[in-house]
Each structure stands twice: as structure tokens, then as C-alpha cells.
Scaffold this active site. Structure first.
Site, PDB file in Angstrom:
ATOM      1  N   LYS A 149       0.839  -1.203   0.000  1.00 16.89           N
ATOM      2  CA  LYS A 149       0.000   0.000   0.000  1.00 16.89           C
ATOM      3  C   LYS A 149       0.870   1.246   0.000  1.00 16.89           C
ATOM      4  O   LYS A 149       2.006   1.200   0.452  1.00 16.89           O
ATOM      5  CB  LYS A 149      -0.854   0.025   1.284  1.00 16.89           C
ATOM      6  CG  LYS A 149      -1.932  -1.026   1.377  1.00 16.89           C
ATOM      7  CD  LYS A 149      -2.591  -0.957   2.753  1.00 16.89           C
ATOM      8  CE  LYS A 149      -3.626  -2.067   2.919  1.00 16.89           C
ATOM      9  NZ  LYS A 149      -4.814  -1.899   2.077  1.00 16.89           N
ATOM     10  N   ARG A 161     -10.338 -11.622   2.042  1.00 16.73           N
ATOM     11  CA  ARG A 161     -11.231 -12.657   1.506  1.00 16.73           C
ATOM     12  C   ARG A 161     -10.556 -14.026   1.521  1.00 16.73           C
ATOM     13  O   ARG A 161     -11.219 -15.057   1.625  1.00 16.73           O
ATOM     14  CB  ARG A 161     -11.675 -12.264   0.083  1.00 16.73           C
ATOM     15  CG  ARG A 161     -10.563 -12.207  -0.922  1.00 16.73           C
ATOM     16  CD  ARG A 161     -10.919 -11.382  -2.141  1.00 16.73           C
ATOM     17  NE  ARG A 161     -11.004  -9.954  -1.822  1.00 16.73           N
ATOM     18  CZ  ARG A 161     -11.291  -8.999  -2.701  1.00 16.73           C
ATOM     19  NH1 ARG A 161     -11.540  -9.320  -3.953  1.00 16.73           N
ATOM     20  NH2 ARG A 161     -11.342  -7.742  -2.348  1.00 16.73           N
TER      21      ARG A 161
HETATM   22 MN    MN Z   1      -5.610  -5.553   2.064  1.00 15.63          MN
END
Ligand code: MN
Ligand code: ZN
Length: 500
Positions: A276, A350
Site C-alpha cells: 500500500k 477474503r
Molecule cells: Mn488488504
């Protein structure tokens, strides 16, 4: 457990200690017991209201210092607006405003739980007290310097004056446990990631044993044996070993199928190799908000001895870039046997949930599963921070969640699932891929999860916008909000307990 405020219910006639809080409506009308408590200061309220243009609107407050004719050093008058149509969430708000006005640095305060027309009912007084409990929470464990307004009092004792103390105590008892569950969830979300590793998180969840919860901790070896390749792939770049924790509260009929809650617990999410950007990355300590909610909920249900069998399951990992981290292009095999091509290592939640959902569906055979996850930034684009996104394969469960959300103020908004979206996660190399592209990102994430519920009635709550960093409210001044605990406790209490 944080314990900044303690409540006691006292009778109306008890002499007030510390600041005195009373309520009036939008005609500045005061109740009988309130007028009695104010004695000679009743007229003062009228004069102060006029001078301050105080109109008694819901949640507005009038703060009168050293009121003449009163022993209390401060008199706080809080408006309730139209007293006739107060909802549960209005009473929570009023409690929050009261606790906010009392502030810290007071050792004692008195709140007169009376509306202009009548004493608050036990349920109303309980909601008021819960609002105070939620508002009073602060996370300051790591602040070593005192603020100017802190007199060193570690706890405020709030006396809530009611008509029937025994009835109020009885009504508040379960609410207080729910409040404790919310604060526990907030605490876990607020903790820094160097303290709350997966192992430490599992230890804290294990403390629920004190309440009679059965807690089973699966370590890496156990999960390897179960072939939880999707979850383990996420954690393999971290020096902190992954855990899955299964919590069981059996308060229902012996042998009755449980209901199940599943939480994403990414203790820190760097994004992994698909790293990120640096801006606000510190907020990714909150990427375990779903798991925190499940632990807080299990606390609430066990402490109030809910008459239901419940499974709480959380997958806890840390997502780090490392020589051993998983790569985009890797193909992992989940516990279900389905294979997953990793496109983006930042779509890790997920993967964690895939194995935990499958585990719960297969091993616990629940009536339904609700999972909570700070899953996608896309849900914030869609819904902001007011509603959580809800996806479900079951209309009844979705309707019940919607209704519980309206009642508690922890609202959910249903989003679609459809085969056309499902196609977007088909992969050219494996059974599926872990991202479906930029458009409909929250939906394709939900479609991914649906492939692991094995037909079980299920709802997925995307709480990326509501679990942390949401705007402060009258009942929450904390970064971690504890979202979902009150919502799901209500769902359970309303529909799934024996004898209801
Ligand atoms: Mn993530
Ligand atoms: Zn994440």
C-alpha cells in the site's frame, strides 16, 4: 477491561452528588421529580435558557455553573425535543450527551432519569445508561502525560436516579454486558499492531473462557493439517504466526444447530508484495475490526447468558512483504479444495475468510453465518461511514439485519449479488482469482466469499467504513467504534434465543 465510568441506580429522592443532570422538552417543561430535585433553581433554568437561546432540542445542553439554591456545583439541562416520540437510539444519544457534559475529572455525578411527562421506563433508563457507558470510553493506555482537565480521578461514579431502582438494574444488566462487549471490540481495534499480534489476539480471545466460552485456538500446524492454504498464504510473509480461534457459547438447547459469526482479523495489513502507499497506512492496524466485533459479541452473549448456541470464528494473520511472502501469480489451494490465483496480495481478507467460512460451514453446520470484515475501500466509496454494506444469499436474514440496524443505529445497506458479477473473478489459471478489477470491488469481494459458504444461509457485512475512523458521535469518541456488537446482539436477542 476499560472501566472509566461506573453506574449505580438510585431512587429519585436520593441527594445529588457532583454535577446534576436533568432533562427538559422543547417547551422547557421539567418532570415532577426533576422540579423537586431543583427546588429553588427551577426559575433559574428558565432565565438561563432565555439568556443562552436554549430551546430544549434533542441533545442540546444548557450548562449552569454554581446554580443558586442548589448544592450541586453544576446543573446540566439536556433537551429531549418532543418527549413523546423518543426512540431507543435517542435515549442512547441523550446518555452520550450527558456523559460528555459531565466530562472526566469528576468523581461523582447524578443524572435524573425523568422525561417531562413521566419517569423513564426501566428500558429507557437502561438505554440512557448504555449511552453514557459508550460515550465515557477512552483509549489512553499509552499516554503517559496527564491533561490539564484530568484531576487524576480514574473513575466517575454516575448515580442514575430512577423511579424503580430494582427494575432499572434488571433492565440494564444485559445492556451493560453488551456495552462491555462494544468497549472490548473498540479496545482491540485501538491497540497498536506491535502489541496486538495474531498470537496476542488469540490470547485475548481466550480470556472469554472466564465467562464459560469454549475457546479453541488453531495454530499453523493445525491449520496446515486442515489444508487452510488460503489463510496460511496471507500470513506466510510475517514473522508472527497466524491463528484461527473458534469460540463456542452453548446457552441454547443441547444439540441445537448453532448460529455463527465469522470475523476477518488482519492485525496489520501492509498490502503484502502489492504494498500500500505510505499515507495513512498506520490505520491498517484496524484491519481486524471484524474479528474484534466477533470477540466483543461473544463477550456480550456469554456475559448476559444468551439462550442460544453460538460459534464465533476469527482468522487472525499479519500481511507483510518479505522474502517468504506470497506473490501475485501464486496459486493457493483453499481448505475447500478450490484453487485461487493471487492477483493482488492486498486483497487478503477474503483469502482469510474463505478458509474460516468453509471451516465453520463444514464443521459446525450452523443455521446461518454472518461474517464481518473491513474488506474493501470500495464500500466507503459507495456508502461512506454511515452504513455498512450487506450482501446476503438469504432474504430473511437480510431483513432481520436491516431491522436490527435501524433499531440500534448500527445500520446496514443491502448490496447485490449476481452471477454476472461472479464471472468477474473467474481465472485463466485457477478456479478463481482474488480480485475482480476496479469496478464493483465490494461486490466481487462478496461473490468470492459466497464461493466458500457451501450453500449455508449467509450474510457478509463490509465494515471498512464503520469499524474505525468514522466521525465521532455522541456515543462514540473512539477511533475504533466497536461497530456490529450491538447490531448482532440485537439480531440474536430478537430472533434466535430459546423461548423468544
Ligand atoms: Mn488488504
Ligand atoms: Zn485488509
Amino acid at each position: 477491561m476499560p472501566d472509566a465510568v461506573r453506574f449505580g441506580f438510585v431512587s429519585f429522592s436520593t441527594a445529588a452528588r457532583g454535577p446534576l443532570v436533568v432533562f427538559c422538552d422543547d417547551a422547557l417543561k421539567l418532570g415532577t421529580a426533576t422540579r423537586k430535585a431543583l427546588g429553588g433553581a427551577v426559575d433559574l433554568v428558565k432565565r438561563a435558557a432565555a439568556a443562552n437561546r436554549f430551546k430544549g432540542k434533542l441533545g442540546a445542553a444548557l450548562d449552569i455553573l454554581a446554580p443558586e439554591g442548589l448544592r450541586a456545583d453544576r446543573l446540566i439541562v439536556i433537551g429531549v425535543g418532543k418527549a413523546a416520540d423518543l426512540a431507543e437510539r435517542d435515549l442512547l444519544k441523550l446518555g452520550g450527551v450527558a456523559a460528555g457534559k459531565i466530562g472526566k475529572g469528576n468523581r461523582a455525578a447524578t443524572v435524573v432519569a425523568e422525561l417531562p411527562a413521566a419517569a423513564m421506563t426501566p428500558a429507557e433508563a437502561a438505554s440512557l445508561a448504555l449511552g453514557m457507558q459508550l460515550r465515557a470510553y477512552r483509549f489512553d493506555r499509552y499516554k503517559t502525560k496527564k491533561k490539564d482537565d484530568d484531576d487524576g480521578a480514574t473513575r466517575t461514579e454516575i448515580a442514575v436516579a430512577v423511579k424503580d431502582t430494582a427494575a432499572a438494574r434488571k433492565a440494564f444488566a444485559p445492556q451493560g454486558h453488551v456495552g462491555d462487549g462494544v468497549l472490548l471490540a473498540r479496545e482491540l481495534v485501538n491497540e497498536p499492531p506491535n502489541v496486538l499480534s495474531p498470537v496476542e489476539f488469540a490470547r485475548r480471545a481466550s480470556l472469554l473462557r472466564k465467562l464459560g466460552v469454549k475457546v479453541e485456538v488453531l495454530d499453523v500446524k493445525a491449520m496446515t493439517k486442515l489444508k487452510m492454504g488460503a489463510l496460511l498464504g496471507v500470513g506466510q510473509g510475517s514473522t508472527q504466526p497466524s491463528r484461527t480461534v473458534i469460540m463456542r457459547w452453548n446457552g441454547g438447547r443441547r444439540g441445537a444447530a448453532p448460529i455463527a459469526f465469522v470475523g476477518k482479523g488482519v492485525c496489520f495489513d501492509t498490502g503484502g508484495i502489492s504494498i500500500k502507499p505510505a499515507g495513512n497506512m498506520e490505520e491498517m492496524k484496524g484491519d481486524m475490526g471484524g474479528a474484534a466485533c466477533v470477540v466483543g459479541l461473544m463477550h456480550a452473549l456469554a456475559a448476559r447468558k444468551a439462550r442460544v448456541n453460538v460459534v464465533g470464528a476469527i482468522g487472525i494473520v499479519e500481511n507483510m512483504p518479505d522474502g517468504n511472502a506470497q506473490r501475485p501469480g501464486d496459486i493457493v489451494t483453499s481448505m475447500s479444495g478450490q484453487t485461487i490465483e493471487i492477483i493482488n496480495t492486498d486483497a487478503e481478507g477474503r483469502l482469510v475468510l474463505a478458509d474460516v467460512l468453509w471451516y465453520v460451514a463444514k464443521k459446525c453446520k450452523p443455521q446461518f453465518m454472518v461474517d464481518l470484515a473491513t474488506l474493501t475501500g470500495a464500500i466507503m466509496v459507495a456508502l461512506g461511514t454511515e452504513y455498512a454494506g450487506m450482501f446476503s444469499n438469504n432474504d430473511q436474514l437480510a431483513e432481520r439485519l436491516t431491522e436490527a440496524g435501524q433499531a440500534t443505529g448500527e445500520r446496514v445497506w443491502r448490496m447485490p449479488l449476481a452471477p454476472e458479477y461472479d464471472k468477474l473473478i473467474d481465472s485463466q489459471f485457477a478456479d478463481m482469482k482474488n480480485t475482480g478489477g476496479r469496478h464493483g470491488g465490494s461486490i466481487t469481494a462478496a461473490q468470492f466469499l459466497q464461493r466458500f459458504v457451501d450453500g449455508t444461509p449467509w450474510a457478509h457485512l463490509d465494515i471498512a467504513g464503520t469499524a474505525m475512523g468514522a466521525p465521532k458521535t455522541d456515543i462514540n469518541q473512539s477511533w475504533g467504534s466497536g461497530y456490529g456488537v450491538r447490531l448482532l446482539d440485537r439480531l440474536v436477542a430478537r430472533h434466535y434465543e430459546v423461548g423468544r
